[in-house]
Design an enzyme around this catalytic site. Structure first.
Site, mmCIF file in Angstrom:
data_model
loop_
_atom_site.group_PDB
_atom_site.id
_atom_site.type_symbol
_atom_site.label_atom_id
_atom_site.label_comp_id
_atom_site.label_asym_id
_atom_site.label_seq_id
_atom_site.Cartn_x
_atom_site.Cartn_y
_atom_site.Cartn_z
ATOM 1 C CB CYS A 2 -36.524 7.360 11.089
ATOM 2 S SG CYS A 2 -34.848 7.945 10.868
ATOM 3 N NE ARG A 27 -40.131 3.073 7.847
ATOM 4 C CZ ARG A 27 -40.868 3.980 7.203
ATOM 5 N NH1 ARG A 27 -42.081 3.676 6.824
ATOM 6 N NH2 ARG A 27 -40.413 5.177 6.942
ATOM 7 C CD1 TRP A 76 -31.450 5.021 6.952
ATOM 8 C CD2 TRP A 76 -31.651 2.819 7.180
ATOM 9 N NE1 TRP A 76 -30.760 4.436 5.923
ATOM 10 C CE2 TRP A 76 -30.860 3.093 6.030
ATOM 11 C CE3 TRP A 76 -31.890 1.508 7.505
ATOM 12 C CZ2 TRP A 76 -30.323 2.082 5.233
ATOM 13 C CZ3 TRP A 76 -31.369 0.500 6.698
ATOM 14 C CH2 TRP A 76 -30.590 0.791 5.593
ATOM 15 C CG ASN A 102 -38.301 9.771 8.475
ATOM 16 O OD1 ASN A 102 -37.138 9.639 8.124
ATOM 17 N ND2 ASN A 102 -39.303 9.152 7.881
ATOM 18 N N GLY A 103 -35.794 12.393 8.534
ATOM 19 C CA GLY A 103 -35.362 13.294 7.457
ATOM 20 C C GLY A 103 -34.160 14.128 7.873
ATOM 21 C CD GLU A 487 -28.485 -0.941 -12.870
ATOM 22 O OE1 GLU A 487 -27.315 -1.362 -12.831
ATOM 23 O OE2 GLU A 487 -29.352 -1.328 -12.064
ATOM 24 C CE LYS A 491 -32.032 -2.951 -10.910
ATOM 25 N NZ LYS A 491 -30.655 -3.393 -10.846
ATOM 26 C CD GLU A 494 -30.482 -7.319 -10.797
ATOM 27 O OE1 GLU A 494 -29.824 -7.988 -10.005
ATOM 28 O OE2 GLU A 494 -30.440 -6.084 -10.834
ATOM 29 C CG HIS A 510 -15.446 -3.242 -33.372
ATOM 30 N ND1 HIS A 510 -14.402 -3.060 -34.249
ATOM 31 C CD2 HIS A 510 -15.901 -2.010 -33.064
ATOM 32 C CE1 HIS A 510 -14.217 -1.764 -34.440
ATOM 33 N NE2 HIS A 510 -15.114 -1.098 -33.733
ATOM 34 C CE LYS A 611 -30.795 -4.281 -1.550
ATOM 35 N NZ LYS A 611 -31.091 -3.766 -2.904
HETATM 36 C C1 AGP Z 1 -28.214 -4.920 -7.879
HETATM 37 O O1 AGP Z 1 -29.431 -4.948 -8.659
HETATM 38 C C2 AGP Z 1 -27.515 -6.212 -7.958
HETATM 39 N N1 AGP Z 1 -28.405 -7.193 -7.379
HETATM 40 C C3 AGP Z 1 -26.097 -6.328 -7.455
HETATM 41 O O2 AGP Z 1 -25.358 -6.219 -8.625
HETATM 42 C C4 AGP Z 1 -25.537 -5.291 -6.462
HETATM 43 O O3 AGP Z 1 -25.550 -4.025 -7.053
HETATM 44 C C5 AGP Z 1 -24.084 -5.682 -6.159
HETATM 45 O O4 AGP Z 1 -24.092 -6.920 -5.508
HETATM 46 C C6 AGP Z 1 -23.348 -4.645 -5.297
HETATM 47 O O5 AGP Z 1 -23.994 -4.508 -4.074
HETATM 48 P P1 AGP Z 1 -23.547 -3.308 -3.117
HETATM 49 O O6 AGP Z 1 -23.895 -2.035 -3.813
HETATM 50 O O7 AGP Z 1 -24.323 -3.499 -1.845
HETATM 51 O O8 AGP Z 1 -22.057 -3.409 -2.899
#
Ligand code: AGP
Length: 616
Positions: A2, A27, A76, A102-103, A487, A491, A494, A510, A611
Site C-alpha cells: 500500500c 504501485r 493494495w 501497510n502490511g 526459469e 529469464k 525474455e 538423448h 505483463k
Molecule cells: C514471466 O517472466 C513471464 N513474462 C510470463 O511467462 C508470465 O509468467 C506468464 O505470462 C504467466 O503470467 P501470470 O502468472 O500472470 O498468469
C-alpha cells in the site's frame, strides 16, 4: 504494497496528500482514502476504485481546505476485498483516532477477540481496525497517545508500517515501521511521513530513513523519534536525496526488476506472515478450511503458464514427498484443449500472478466443467482468477511492475511449500519434530536471503558478461533444479534475447548433446543435494566435448569434490534443500538482469512481452 502519505504543516493538507497519493499510484491499488482533522473532528473520506473518485468526494466535502494536518492511503488489498468499508484510513469506534496501515498484523484475531469481549464492534474485515481500537483502548490507561501507540505496536506481530492521527492533537502525526518501508520528509514549517519518498519529493529532499522499531511524531515545526521498546529518544541523520522522481519510485534501484528481486526477503516474510503457528507446530491456511477436498485432495493437478508454470514444476515433487499427494503439472494452453480426464477427488490448482491470463482462466473453466474443485494462487485481489476460483490464496507479493516475473515466483514457491507441509501434516508424513524444524528454517530464510543478495548482485556481473558473449545457452538441472533451469532459461531469453534452453540434466545424452561445442555455454545448476552425483556425471558429458560450463553449486569441504571441470564456479550460499532454491532463484534472476543490462536491453519492458497475456 500500500501507499501512505501524511502531512503536518502550514499549508492546506488535502491537496498535498492527494498529490502524494497520485505519485504513489504507480504501485498499484484498488481503493484510496484520506483523513484530516478540523473543527475538533477527524474526517475520513475513502472510496474503492481510483483516485479520481476520491478527489471528487473530497471536493464535495465540507471545507476540506481548512485542515493543515492529515494522511492518505492507497490500498493494495492482500485480504479483505477492496470496498468502502475495508479501505483506509480507519476511524476508531469513538472517533478519537485514525490509522492507515501497510502490511499484515499476524495476531489480529487474538486481539480482536479481546476487544470484542470488552464490547468493541468492528465494521471491516481488516486487521487495521483491530489495532486502531487497541490503541484507543490503551489510551484510556496511558499518559499520552505516544504511550498508547507504543503499547499497541509492541503487541502487534507481523510486518507493517503504521500512521496514526489523533483528534486531540490536530497537528500531530505518529508513525512506526516493522519490516515495511517508511520515511520522513523534513520541510520548512512542514513535515511529511510516507511509505515512499516519491510522495513528498517535490516538497523536500531532506529525508529521514526510519529504522525498524522507530516511532516518529511530527508537527509543522518539529519531529521527534523514539525507540518503540522504551520510548528513548533516537537521533536520526537527515539525508539529502538527489534522486529524480523515477529513480525514487524504484527506491534508488536502476530498474523495477532489480528492486523486485531485492524485495524477495520481504515477499517471503509476507508469504509466511500469519501462516506458521506461533509455536512452529504447523501451517495455518484458514482458506483451506472451506472444504474437505482442500484439506485432503486425492490428487493435485497444477495448471499455469510461463513463470507460474515453473513454480508448479518446482513444487510438484515437494507436494508428493512432503504432502503425500500425487501431483501433476500442465501448461494451461495445452490443458484447455485436450479434454483431460479429471477425477472428482482431484484438486486443480491454478497459479497466476496477474489472475488475468487467458489460458489459465480457460483451464479454470475446464476444471469447473469437469465438476472439479479449483484453488487459485494469485497476487492480485479482485482479479478474474480471484473471483472465479472456488477458493483463493493470495501470494501477497505486492505489485510486480517489471514485466518479467521475479518476486511473484518466490511467493508462489513459498505458498506451494506451505501447501505441501499443510497436506503432509494432515497425512502424518513428518517424523516427530521434523515439521517444526523445517518451519523454523523456512522462517529464518528471509533474513538470510537479505544478507546474501548484495554479494549475489556483485558476483552476477562477471558471470553475466561471460554469458552475454554466447548466442546459445543450456540450463541443466535435476529434480527441482530442472524447474529452476526452466526459469533461468526463460529469464535469459525474455530479458537479453539470447537463445537459452533448459533440460533435465539426464536428458542430454538423448540428443541435445549433439549441440555441445565451444560456442554453446552450459549453465549447470548442481547444488549438493540428492541429485548431485548424477547431475555431475551428466555435466561431465558436456565437459568431455569441450562445452564451456558455468557451475552453480555450493562450496564443499569434501576432497572428492573437485573444481577442475568447469570454466566458472558460482557458489550458492549454504542452505538445506529445498530452501536452497530460494537462494538459487535470485542468482538466476540477477544473472539475466545483469546480462540484459550489459547488452543494453530494456529490462523492465522487454520487446514483445506483456505483463499479463489476456489473449490466447
Ligand atoms: C514471466 O517472466 C513471464 N513474462 C510470463 O511467462 C508470465 O509468467 C506468464 O505470462 C504467466 O503470467 P501470470 O502468472 O500472470 O498468469
Amino acid at each position: 504494497m500500500c501507499g501512505i502519505i501524511a502531512y503536518s504543516g502550514h499549508q492546506a493538507a488535502t491537496p498535498i496528500i492527494l498529490d502524494g497519493l497520485r505519485r504513489l499510484a504507480y504501485r498499484g491499488y484498488d481503493s484510496a482514502g484520506i483523513a484530516f482533522t478540523q473543527r475538533g473532528e477527524i474526517h475520513v473520506i475513502k472510496t474503492p476504485g481510483k483516485l479520481e473518485a476520491l478527489v471528487d468526494k473530497v471536493a464535495a466535502s465540507d471545507n476540506p481546505m481548512l485542515a493543515t494536518c492529515g494522511m492518505g492511503h492507497t490500498r493494495w488489498a492482500t485480504h479483505g476485498v477492496p470496498n468502502q468499508v475495508n479501505a483506509h484510513p480507519h476511524l476508531s469506534s469513538g472517533g478519537e483516532f485514525a490509522l492507515v496501515h501497510n502490511g499484515i498484523i499476524e495476531n489480529y484475531r487474538e486481539i480482536k477477540a479481546e476487544l470484542t469481549a470488552k464490547g468493541y464492534t468492528f465494521l471491516s474485515e481488516t486487521d487495521t481496525e483491530v489495532l486502531l481500537d487497541l490503541i484507543a483502548e490503551y489510551r484510556k490507561s496511558s499518559p499520552d497517545t505516544l504511550t498508547a501507540f507504543q503499547r499497541a505496536v509492541l503487541r502487534a506481530d507481523g510486518a507493517y508500517a503504521l500512521v496514526l492521527t489523533s483528534r486531540d492533537e490536530p497537528e500531530a502525526v505518529y508513525a512506526t515501521r516493522k519490516n515495511a518501508p517508511l520515511v520522513a520528509g523534513v520541510g520548512v514549517g512542514e513535515n511529511f511521513v510516507s511509505s515512499d519518498i516519491t510522495a513528498f519529493l517535490s516538497h523536500t529532499r531532506k529525508v529521514i530513513f526510519l529504522d525498524e522499531g522507530d516511532i516518529i511524531r511530527i508537527t509543522p515545526d518539529t519531529y521527534q523519534v523514539f525507540r518503540v521498546e522504551d520510548l528513548a529518544p533516537a537521533t536520526k541523520a537527515v539525508q539529502h536525496i538527489e534522486w529524480d522522481i523515477q529513480s525514487a519510485r524504484k527506491g534508488g534501484y536502476k530498474h523495477f526488476m532489480l528492486k523486485e528481486i531485492f524485495e524477495q526477503p520481504l515477499v517471503l516474510r509476507s508469504a509466511l506472515a500469519g501462516r506458521i503457528a506461533p509455536d512452529w507446530s504447523g501451517v495455518l491456511l484458514p482458506e483451506m478450511n472451506e472444504r474437505e477436498i482442500l484439506r485432503r485432495p486425492g490428487r493435485v493437478r497444477i495448471v499455469a503458464c510461463g513463470t507460474s508454470y515453473n513454480a508448479g514444476l518446482w513444487a510438484s515433487s515437494l507436494i508428493e514427498t512432503w504432502g503425500g499427494v500425487p501431483c501433476s503439472v500442465e501448461i494451461a494452453s495445452e490443458f484447455r484443449y485436450r479434454k483431460p480426464l479429471l477425477e472428482r477427488d482431484e484438486l486443480v490448482i491454478l497459479i497466476s500472478q496477474s489472475g488475468e491470463t487467458a489460458d489459465t482462466l480457460a483451464a479454470l473453466k475446464v476444471a469447473r466443467e469437469c465438476d472439479c474443485s479449483s484453488l487459485g494462487l494469485c497476487n492480485v485481489v479482485g482479479s478474474s482468477l480471484a473471483r472465479e476460483a472456488d477458493t483463493i490464496i493470495y501470494t501477497q507479493a505486492g505489485p510486480e511492475i517489471s514485466v518479467a516475473s521475479t518476486k511473484a515466483l518466490c511467493s508462489q514457491m513459498a505458498l506451494l511449500t506451505l501447501l505441501a507441509m499443510y497436506w503432509g501434516e494432515r497425512r502424518g508424513r513428518f517424523a516427530a519434530g521434523e515439521l517444526k524444524t523445517l518451519l523454523a528454517e523456512f522462517a529464518a530464510l528471509p533474513d538470510y536471503l537479505e544478507k546474501q543478495l548484495p554479494q549475489m548482485l556483485e558476483e552476477a556481473k562477471g558471470f553475466a558478461v561471460r554469458t552475454a558473449s554466447f548466442h546459445n545457452v543450456f540450463f541443466l538441472g535435476r529434480g527441482r533444479n530442472c524447474a529452476l533451469a526452466m526459469e533461468g532459461a526463460l529469464k535469459l531469453k525474455e530479458l537479453s534475447y539470447i537463445h537459452a534452453e533448459a533440460y533435465a540434466a539426464g536428458e542430454m545424452k538423448h540428443g541435445p548433446i549433439a549441440l555441445i561445442n565451444p560456442d554453446f555455454l552450459t549453465i549447470a545448476l548442481i547444488p549438493h543435494d540428492g541429485h548431485y552425483a548424477k547431475a555431475y556425471s551428466n555435466i561431465q558429458e558436456v565437459a568431455a566435448r569441450s562445452g564451456p560450463i558455468m557451475a552453480i553449486t555450493e562450496k564443499s569441504d569434501d576432497p572428492s569434490v573437485t573444481l577442475d571441470w568447469a570454466e566458472m564456479y558460482w557458489h550458492i550460499p549454504a542452505a538445506n534443500d529445498p530452501f536452497t532454491s530460494f537462494l538459487l532463484l535470485p542468482m538466476l534472476q540477477l544473472l539475466s538482469y545483469e546480462a540484459a543490462t550489459y547488452l543494453g536491453k530494456d529490462v523492465d519492458q522487454p520487446r514483445n512481452l506483456a505483463k499479463s497475456v489476456t489473449v490466447e
